[in-house]
Design an enzyme around this catalytic site. Structure first.
Site, PDB file in Angstrom:
ATOM      1  N   ASN A   1      36.295  42.972  35.602  1.00  0.00           N
ATOM      2  CA  ASN A   1      37.118  43.147  36.804  1.00  0.00           C
ATOM      3  C   ASN A   1      38.486  43.729  36.461  1.00  0.00           C
ATOM      4  O   ASN A   1      39.093  43.371  35.447  1.00  0.00           O
ATOM      5  CB  ASN A   1      37.236  41.838  37.594  1.00  0.00           C
ATOM      6  CG  ASN A   1      37.755  40.668  36.787  1.00  0.00           C
ATOM      7  OD1 ASN A   1      37.529  40.588  35.584  1.00  0.00           O
ATOM      8  ND2 ASN A   1      38.437  39.756  37.452  1.00  0.00           N
TER       9      ASN A   1
ATOM     10  N   GLU B   1      42.088  44.365  38.183  1.00  0.00           N
ATOM     11  CA  GLU B   1      42.905  44.023  39.353  1.00  0.00           C
ATOM     12  C   GLU B   1      44.090  44.967  39.507  1.00  0.00           C
ATOM     13  O   GLU B   1      44.366  45.817  38.660  1.00  0.00           O
ATOM     14  CB  GLU B   1      43.348  42.557  39.236  1.00  0.00           C
ATOM     15  CG  GLU B   1      42.141  41.630  39.260  1.00  0.00           C
ATOM     16  CD  GLU B   1      42.506  40.148  39.300  1.00  0.00           C
ATOM     17  OE1 GLU B   1      43.692  39.802  39.092  1.00  0.00           O
ATOM     18  OE2 GLU B   1      41.576  39.344  39.535  1.00  0.00           O
TER      19      GLU B   1
ATOM     20  N   CYS C   1      35.685  44.794  41.246  1.00  0.00           N
ATOM     21  CA  CYS C   1      34.885  43.771  40.564  1.00  0.00           C
ATOM     22  C   CYS C   1      34.178  44.352  39.338  1.00  0.00           C
ATOM     23  O   CYS C   1      33.888  45.558  39.276  1.00  0.00           O
ATOM     24  CB  CYS C   1      33.808  43.239  41.498  1.00  0.00           C
ATOM     25  SG  CYS C   1      34.413  42.293  42.889  1.00  0.00           S
TER      26      CYS C   1
ATOM     27  N   GLU D   1      31.072  44.084  38.396  1.00  0.00           N
ATOM     28  CA  GLU D   1      29.746  44.660  38.664  1.00  0.00           C
ATOM     29  C   GLU D   1      29.866  46.122  39.070  1.00  0.00           C
ATOM     30  O   GLU D   1      29.111  46.979  38.620  1.00  0.00           O
ATOM     31  CB  GLU D   1      29.034  43.884  39.782  1.00  0.00           C
ATOM     32  CG  GLU D   1      28.752  42.437  39.465  1.00  0.00           C
ATOM     33  CD  GLU D   1      29.888  41.499  39.873  1.00  0.00           C
ATOM     34  OE1 GLU D   1      31.066  41.887  39.751  1.00  0.00           O
ATOM     35  OE2 GLU D   1      29.579  40.376  40.304  1.00  0.00           O
TER      36      GLU D   1
ATOM     37  N   CYS E   1      29.789  39.202  44.526  1.00  0.00           N
ATOM     38  CA  CYS E   1      30.328  39.203  45.887  1.00  0.00           C
ATOM     39  C   CYS E   1      29.489  40.125  46.780  1.00  0.00           C
ATOM     40  O   CYS E   1      28.645  40.894  46.307  1.00  0.00           O
ATOM     41  CB  CYS E   1      31.797  39.633  45.883  1.00  0.00           C
ATOM     42  SG  CYS E   1      32.036  41.421  45.840  1.00  0.00           S
TER      43      CYS E   1
ATOM     44  N   CYS F   1      29.636  43.891  46.036  1.00  0.00           N
ATOM     45  CA  CYS F   1      28.888  44.235  44.821  1.00  0.00           C
ATOM     46  C   CYS F   1      27.389  44.213  45.089  1.00  0.00           C
ATOM     47  O   CYS F   1      26.644  45.040  44.564  1.00  0.00           O
ATOM     48  CB  CYS F   1      29.257  43.290  43.687  1.00  0.00           C
ATOM     49  SG  CYS F   1      30.906  43.626  43.040  1.00  0.00           S
TER      50      CYS F   1
HETATM   51  N1  THU Z   1      35.190  39.345  40.994  1.00  0.00           N
HETATM   52  C1  THU Z   1      34.287  40.114  40.334  1.00  0.00           C
HETATM   53  O1  THU Z   1      34.638  40.837  39.386  1.00  0.00           O
HETATM   54  N2  THU Z   1      32.997  40.091  40.743  1.00  0.00           N
HETATM   55  C2  THU Z   1      32.542  39.351  41.791  1.00  0.00           C
HETATM   56  O2  THU Z   1      31.397  39.510  42.185  1.00  0.00           O
HETATM   57  C3  THU Z   1      33.415  38.357  42.418  1.00  0.00           C
HETATM   58  C4  THU Z   1      34.854  38.491  42.116  1.00  0.00           C
HETATM   59  C5  THU Z   1      36.591  39.402  40.581  1.00  0.00           C
HETATM   60  C6  THU Z   1      37.500  40.067  41.593  1.00  0.00           C
HETATM   61  C7  THU Z   1      38.842  39.484  41.221  1.00  0.00           C
HETATM   62  O3  THU Z   1      39.392  40.241  40.165  1.00  0.00           O
HETATM   63  C8  THU Z   1      38.504  38.101  40.685  1.00  0.00           C
HETATM   64  O4  THU Z   1      37.109  38.105  40.411  1.00  0.00           O
HETATM   65  C9  THU Z   1      38.803  36.970  41.654  1.00  0.00           C
HETATM   66  O5  THU Z   1      38.209  37.197  42.888  1.00  0.00           O
END
Ligand code: THU
Length: 166
Positions: free
Chosen positions: A68, A70, A79, A81, A118, A121
């Site tokens: 991930n 940010e 994310c 994925e 999520c 994704c």
């Molecule tokens: N996140 C992912 O990388 N994948 C997911 O399927 C759920 C959430 C990340 C996004 C963000 O950087 C952190 O997790 C908190 O939500």
């Protein structure tokens, strides 16, 4: 649909298999989970301090890692994925995904956490499946230290919107 019990600690139906421990998965799956673990190290998550790693095995034998990423403008982040899958699409547009492993961990903790992909994704995962009309396995940790391996990305998104709808 009813779950049927296989070997001790494992439950299975036509959509997925649940394992009590990571060690119960086949070696190839465990190997890909380890790759996703490696990807955790590249997570850029100063805001949530929640790290996610993904590893996609392609049918050309390439393994594409994602974590991930940010942003100070929170919604601009991406994310793990989608970082992995979009990278796979950009680098190997003609290769299909065979298996995808996802792991999640708080930055200040050692143990992995439960965490399915999520919704956005799942939508992108579905597209990669439908792109080649080839179901692929998705592996991630669920509650109580258990792991799930789905037989396709599609089962994670019932009644979905896809290219057939356009
Ligand atoms: N996140 C992912 O990388 N994948 C997911 O399927 C759920 C959430 C990340 C996004 C963000 O950087 C952190 O997790 C908190 O939500």
């Amino acid at each position: 649909m009813a779950l049927k019990n296989g070997i001790v600690g494992m439950s299975e139906n036509e959509d997925y298999i649940i394992y009590n421990r990571l060690e119960e998965l086949d070696e190839a799956s465990q190997w890909l989970v380890n790759k996703a673990n490696e990807a955790l190290k590249t997570s850029y998550s100063p805001y949530s301090k929640f790290t996610v790693g993904a590893a996609a095995l392609l049918n050309n034998s390439e393994v594409i890692l994602g974590s991930n990423q940010e942003n100070a403008s929170y919604p601009a982040g991406l994310c793990a994925e989608r970082v992995a899958l979009f990278q796979a699409g950009a680098r190997f547009p003609h290769a299909a995904v065979i298996r995808l492993a996802i792991v999640a961990k708080r930055a200040n903790e050692e143990d992995l956490r439960a965490g399915g992909p999520c919704g956005m994704c799942r939508q992108v995962m579905l597209e990669f499946e439908q792109k080649f009309n080839l179901p692929y396995e998705v592996i991630f940790r669920i509650e109580d230290g258990k792991w799930i391996k789905t037989k396709s990305a599609q089962i994670l998104l019932p009644f979905s919107f896809g290219k057939r709808n356009l």
